[in-house]
Design a protein around this motif. Sequence first.
Motif, PDB file in Angstrom:
ATOM      1  N   ARG A  22       0.857  -1.181   0.000  1.00  0.00           N
ATOM      2  CA  ARG A  22       0.000   0.000   0.000  1.00  0.00           C
ATOM      3  C   ARG A  22       0.890   1.226   0.000  1.00  0.00           C
ATOM      4  O   ARG A  22       1.957   1.231   0.589  1.00  0.00           O
ATOM      5  N   GLY A  23       0.444   2.259  -0.622  1.00  0.00           N
ATOM      6  CA  GLY A  23       1.205   3.502  -0.623  1.00  0.00           C
ATOM      7  C   GLY A  23       2.373   3.463  -1.595  1.00  0.00           C
ATOM      8  O   GLY A  23       2.542   2.525  -2.372  1.00  0.00           O
ATOM      9  N   ARG A  24       3.171   4.505  -1.512  1.00  0.00           N
ATOM     10  CA  ARG A  24       4.312   4.648  -2.405  1.00  0.00           C
ATOM     11  C   ARG A  24       5.507   5.159  -1.633  1.00  0.00           C
ATOM     12  O   ARG A  24       5.358   5.788  -0.586  1.00  0.00           O
ATOM     13  N   LEU A  25       6.673   4.931  -2.201  1.00  0.00           N
ATOM     14  CA  LEU A  25       7.895   5.458  -1.630  1.00  0.00           C
ATOM     15  C   LEU A  25       7.991   6.945  -1.947  1.00  0.00           C
ATOM     16  O   LEU A  25       7.641   7.370  -3.043  1.00  0.00           O
ATOM     17  N   CYS A  26       8.428   7.726  -1.012  1.00  0.00           N
ATOM     18  CA  CYS A  26       8.649   9.154  -1.235  1.00  0.00           C
ATOM     19  C   CYS A  26      10.111   9.320  -1.603  1.00  0.00           C
ATOM     20  O   CYS A  26      10.969   9.424  -0.737  1.00  0.00           O
ATOM     21  N   TRP A  27      10.381   9.275  -2.894  1.00  0.00           N
ATOM     22  CA  TRP A  27      11.744   9.274  -3.419  1.00  0.00           C
ATOM     23  C   TRP A  27      12.353  10.665  -3.331  1.00  0.00           C
ATOM     24  O   TRP A  27      11.719  11.640  -3.708  1.00  0.00           O
ATOM     25  N   PRO A  28      13.590  10.778  -2.849  1.00  0.00           N
ATOM     26  CA  PRO A  28      14.221  12.101  -2.769  1.00  0.00           C
ATOM     27  C   PRO A  28      14.510  12.686  -4.147  1.00  0.00           C
ATOM     28  O   PRO A  28      14.793  11.962  -5.089  1.00  0.00           O
ATOM     29  N   GLU A  29      14.427  13.995  -4.234  1.00  0.00           N
ATOM     30  CA  GLU A  29      14.721  14.710  -5.474  1.00  0.00           C
ATOM     31  C   GLU A  29      16.191  15.119  -5.472  1.00  0.00           C
ATOM     32  O   GLU A  29      16.733  15.475  -4.426  1.00  0.00           O
ATOM     33  N   PRO A  30      16.826  15.102  -6.647  1.00  0.00           N
ATOM     34  CA  PRO A  30      18.247  15.447  -6.699  1.00  0.00           C
ATOM     35  C   PRO A  30      18.479  16.947  -6.572  1.00  0.00           C
ATOM     36  O   PRO A  30      17.703  17.743  -7.081  1.00  0.00           O
TER      37      PRO A  30
END
Length: 127
Positions: A73-81
Amino acid sequence: MFAMGAATRIYVATGATDMRKGFCGLEGLIRERLESDPTSGHIFLFANARRDRLKLVYFDGSGLWVCSKRMERGRLCWPEPSNGHKVQLSHEQFALLIGGIDLTQTRERKWYRKVPGQESGKLLKSA
């Protein structure tokens, strides 16, 4: 499992990665896109466009590990470069990221460390 020492760096590949890639494909991405050595002993993270799948690549000295995780469930909050194609995480940020915590909603606190040659601890900003 694998050991993660203080010298182990954790790199996140920004952008989407084709999750069909295996050992050779991910090794090529580490060399070309992240400009790193896959046999360095550091941890490299990749995610798909929907951010519901993650692959981790790690070399333990005898072979290459490729581990994957699917978010139920949900998604990963991927860091922005900030610049380039990779972001370096602390061990604590890594634990939060794979646990599904949004790193933009967290903040690091200042911490104290004794600096050699000084009598009292010096207040340092965490990276």
